[in-house]
Scaffold this motif. Structure first.
Motif, PDB file in Angstrom:
ATOM      1  N   VAL A  98      -0.158  -1.252  -4.625  1.00 45.83           N
ATOM      2  CA  VAL A  98       1.218  -1.432  -5.073  1.00 45.83           C
ATOM      3  C   VAL A  98       1.390  -2.897  -5.479  1.00 45.83           C
ATOM      4  CG1 VAL A  98       3.654  -1.362  -4.402  1.00 45.83           C
ATOM      5  CG2 VAL A  98       2.088   0.376  -3.533  1.00 45.83           C
ATOM      6  N   LYS A 145      -4.907  -3.079  -1.758  1.00 52.65           N
ATOM      7  CA  LYS A 145      -3.500  -2.973  -2.142  1.00 52.65           C
ATOM      8  C   LYS A 145      -3.396  -2.149  -3.431  1.00 52.65           C
ATOM      9  CE  LYS A 145      -2.256  -5.965   1.023  1.00 52.65           C
ATOM     10  NZ  LYS A 145      -1.353  -5.742   2.100  1.00 52.65           N
ATOM     11  N   LYS A 180       0.843  -1.191   0.000  1.00 53.75           N
ATOM     12  CA  LYS A 180       0.000   0.000   0.000  1.00 53.75           C
ATOM     13  C   LYS A 180       0.879   1.242   0.000  1.00 53.75           C
ATOM     14  CE  LYS A 180      -4.280  -0.686   2.172  1.00 53.75           C
ATOM     15  NZ  LYS A 180      -5.106  -0.547   3.369  1.00 53.75           N
ATOM     16  N   LYS A 181       0.428   2.222  -0.738  1.00 51.52           N
ATOM     17  CA  LYS A 181       1.099   3.519  -0.735  1.00 51.52           C
ATOM     18  C   LYS A 181       0.676   4.240   0.540  1.00 51.52           C
ATOM     19  CE  LYS A 181       1.652   7.599  -3.595  1.00 51.52           C
ATOM     20  NZ  LYS A 181       1.244   8.279  -4.834  1.00 51.52           N
ATOM     21  N   GLN A 182       1.641   4.574   1.386  1.00 51.65           N
ATOM     22  CA  GLN A 182       1.339   5.245   2.657  1.00 51.65           C
ATOM     23  C   GLN A 182       1.253   6.765   2.472  1.00 51.65           C
ATOM     24  OE1 GLN A 182       0.778   3.269   5.557  1.00 51.65           O
ATOM     25  NE2 GLN A 182       0.798   1.764   3.909  1.00 51.65           N
ATOM     26  N   LEU A 216       6.205   3.599   0.462  1.00 55.89           N
ATOM     27  CA  LEU A 216       5.430   2.423   0.075  1.00 55.89           C
ATOM     28  C   LEU A 216       5.686   1.337   1.107  1.00 55.89           C
ATOM     29  CD1 LEU A 216       6.363   2.244  -3.711  1.00 55.89           C
ATOM     30  CD2 LEU A 216       4.417   3.407  -2.681  1.00 55.89           C
ATOM     31  N   LYS A 217       4.645   0.709   1.593  1.00 59.90           N
ATOM     32  CA  LYS A 217       4.767  -0.388   2.551  1.00 59.90           C
ATOM     33  C   LYS A 217       4.396  -1.667   1.811  1.00 59.90           C
ATOM     34  CE  LYS A 217       3.837  -0.590   7.313  1.00 59.90           C
ATOM     35  NZ  LYS A 217       2.945  -0.261   8.427  1.00 59.90           N
ATOM     36  N   VAL A 218       5.348  -2.633   1.734  1.00 60.48           N
ATOM     37  CA  VAL A 218       5.134  -3.821   0.911  1.00 60.48           C
ATOM     38  C   VAL A 218       5.464  -5.099   1.665  1.00 60.48           C
ATOM     39  CG1 VAL A 218       5.618  -2.552  -1.207  1.00 60.48           C
ATOM     40  CG2 VAL A 218       7.451  -3.782  -0.085  1.00 60.48           C
ATOM     41  N   ILE A 257       2.833   1.336  -8.901  1.00 61.29           N
ATOM     42  CA  ILE A 257       1.664   1.863  -8.201  1.00 61.29           C
ATOM     43  C   ILE A 257       0.467   1.679  -9.128  1.00 61.29           C
ATOM     44  CG2 ILE A 257       0.591   3.894  -7.187  1.00 61.29           C
ATOM     45  CD1 ILE A 257       3.461   4.838  -6.534  1.00 61.29           C
TER      46      ILE A 257
END
Length: 75
Positions: free
Chosen positions: A57, A55, A11-13, A18-20, A46
């Protein structure tokens, strides 16, 4: 078009974060070695719209390889 090997998502924070999550089992067949170092080339994209789990990303293996040069070809 070749099959895309997706290995994770996230997810794009915010605009710079980016948290993956990456599945290492899906990566093991794509480990490369260069000068004694191991690495995996990835594409991190993205998405235009989040998927059903929110999600936005996607992470896939970058399998691009340059074309082999022909003998006598200066380029």
């Amino acid at each position: 078009m070749a099959k895309v090997n997706y290995v994770g998502s996230g997810k794009k924070q915010n605009n710079t974060w980016l948290k993956v999550t990456i599945n290492p089992e899906k990566l093991k067949d794509f480990i490369q070695e260069y000068e004694g170092n191991k690495f995996v080339k990835l594409n991190i994209n993205i998405k235009d719209q989040p998927d059903q789990y929110g999600k936005d990303v996607s992470i896939s293996v970058d399998e691009w390889k340059p074309e082999a040069k022909k003998e006598g070809d200066p380029f």
